[in-house]
Motif scaffolding. Structure first.
Motif, mmCIF file in Angstrom:
data_model
loop_
_atom_site.group_PDB
_atom_site.id
_atom_site.type_symbol
_atom_site.label_atom_id
_atom_site.label_comp_id
_atom_site.label_asym_id
_atom_site.label_seq_id
_atom_site.Cartn_x
_atom_site.Cartn_y
_atom_site.Cartn_z
ATOM 1 N N ILE A 168 -80.472 65.284 -20.140
ATOM 2 C CA ILE A 168 -81.508 65.667 -19.181
ATOM 3 C C ILE A 168 -81.833 67.151 -19.328
ATOM 4 N N PRO A 169 -83.082 67.518 -19.591
ATOM 5 C CA PRO A 169 -83.447 68.946 -19.671
ATOM 6 C C PRO A 169 -83.275 69.633 -18.328
ATOM 7 N N ASP A 170 -82.868 70.898 -18.353
ATOM 8 C CA ASP A 170 -82.659 71.641 -17.117
ATOM 9 C C ASP A 170 -83.915 71.722 -16.261
ATOM 10 N N GLN A 171 -85.089 71.770 -16.918
ATOM 11 C CA GLN A 171 -86.337 71.948 -16.180
ATOM 12 C C GLN A 171 -86.663 70.767 -15.269
ATOM 13 N N VAL A 172 -86.156 69.585 -15.608
ATOM 14 C CA VAL A 172 -86.493 68.378 -14.827
ATOM 15 C C VAL A 172 -85.247 67.694 -14.285
ATOM 16 N N ARG A 173 -84.151 68.441 -14.163
ATOM 17 C CA ARG A 173 -82.908 67.774 -13.781
ATOM 18 C C ARG A 173 -82.964 67.227 -12.352
ATOM 19 N N LEU A 174 -83.556 67.976 -11.404
ATOM 20 C CA LEU A 174 -83.610 67.491 -10.020
ATOM 21 C C LEU A 174 -84.466 66.234 -9.885
ATOM 22 N N PRO A 175 -85.682 66.180 -10.458
ATOM 23 C CA PRO A 175 -86.435 64.916 -10.426
ATOM 24 C C PRO A 175 -85.670 63.768 -11.087
ATOM 25 N N ALA A 176 -84.955 64.079 -12.175
ATOM 26 C CA ALA A 176 -84.175 63.034 -12.844
ATOM 27 C C ALA A 176 -83.055 62.531 -11.935
ATOM 28 N N TYR A 177 -82.395 63.440 -11.240
ATOM 29 C CA TYR A 177 -81.342 63.030 -10.313
ATOM 30 C C TYR A 177 -81.916 62.106 -9.238
ATOM 31 N N ILE A 178 -83.066 62.470 -8.708
ATOM 32 C CA ILE A 178 -83.665 61.670 -7.639
ATOM 33 C C ILE A 178 -84.027 60.277 -8.135
#
Length: 227
Positions: A63-73
């Motif tokens: 998971i790229p750092d830039q999109v980690r929060l959307p990926a977690y969700i």
């Protein structure tokens, strides 16, 4: 202590998400009116927490750092949907009691917090054990709060009448203010029996939690000693 067992111990006692870190207060206030509701919500959150920690830990290098929060969700929302459907199918009474708070597990700060603070930086097995510890800590806190509120507010425990019906229940304990009172009581007891947390040890050692002040003080002491 074994590092895996330490994660469980920390989640239940030293870093209890509800009683120490004060996370997940929304479901704590809303669904802990009965002990069984607390167990149901706690175990549901535990299952999502364990699986989300596992998946996020496995994908932490992908998971790229830039999109980690959307990926977690996305990961958490998928797991919560499955959990909600299973509860609705096999435990309809619990599904009715918990209501909207099941889908709200998606934005539970305990789950997103552990994903960002722990699962994203550690191995899958350690992340799973962290999820077990935090989930059990959350479940125990909800169940204990729910049991106390149920006894005082309804005179029952796990649905069974334990206080005489002639005794007038204290209605405030089955309302949100009752949750604040009960949680405050539990925390007071924990402090009274001397349960040490990392934060409390720092305070007792003289740390006020403001690192800038500490660094400045150390700097001043160094200059004085140099003179």
């Amino acid at each position: 202590m074994n590092k895996y067992l330490e994660r469980i111990y920390n989640g239940i006692v030293k870093e209890n998400p509800t009683l120490i870190l004060m996370l997940g207060m929304c479901p704590t206030l809303a669904v802990s009116t009965r002990a069984m509701n607390g167990i149901g919500m706690g175990l549901s959150t535990t299952a999502v927490l364990i699986l989300s920690n596992l998946v996020i830990s496995l994908l932490r290098k992908v998971i790229p750092d830039q999109v980690r929060l959307p990926a977690y969700i996305v990961v958490v929302a998928s797991l919560v949907t499955v959990t909600e459907l299973l509860i609705e199918a096999y435990l309809p009474s619990l599904y009715t009691a918990l209501g909207i708070y099941i889908p709200l597990i998606v934005v539970n700060c305990i789950i997103l917090g552990r994903a960002e603070a722990y699962a994203n930086k550690h191995t899958p097995l350690l992340s799973v054990m962290d999820g077990v510890g935090m989930g059990l800590g959350f479940t125990l806190a909800l169940t204990l709060a729910g049991l106390i509120r149920e006894v005082l507010g309804n005179g029952t425990a796990f649905g069974a009448q334990i206080l005489p019906k002639s005794m007038e229940p204290i209605g405030i304990f089955v309302q949100p203010p009752g949750a604040f009172l009960v949680i405050a009581l539990i925390i007071a007891v924990m402090n009274a029996i001397g349960i040490k947390t990392r934060q409390r040890k720092l305070v007792e050692s003289g740390c006020d939690g403001v690192c800038a002040n500490c660094s400045a003080a150390c700097g001043r002491e160094g200059k004085v000693s140099a003179k």
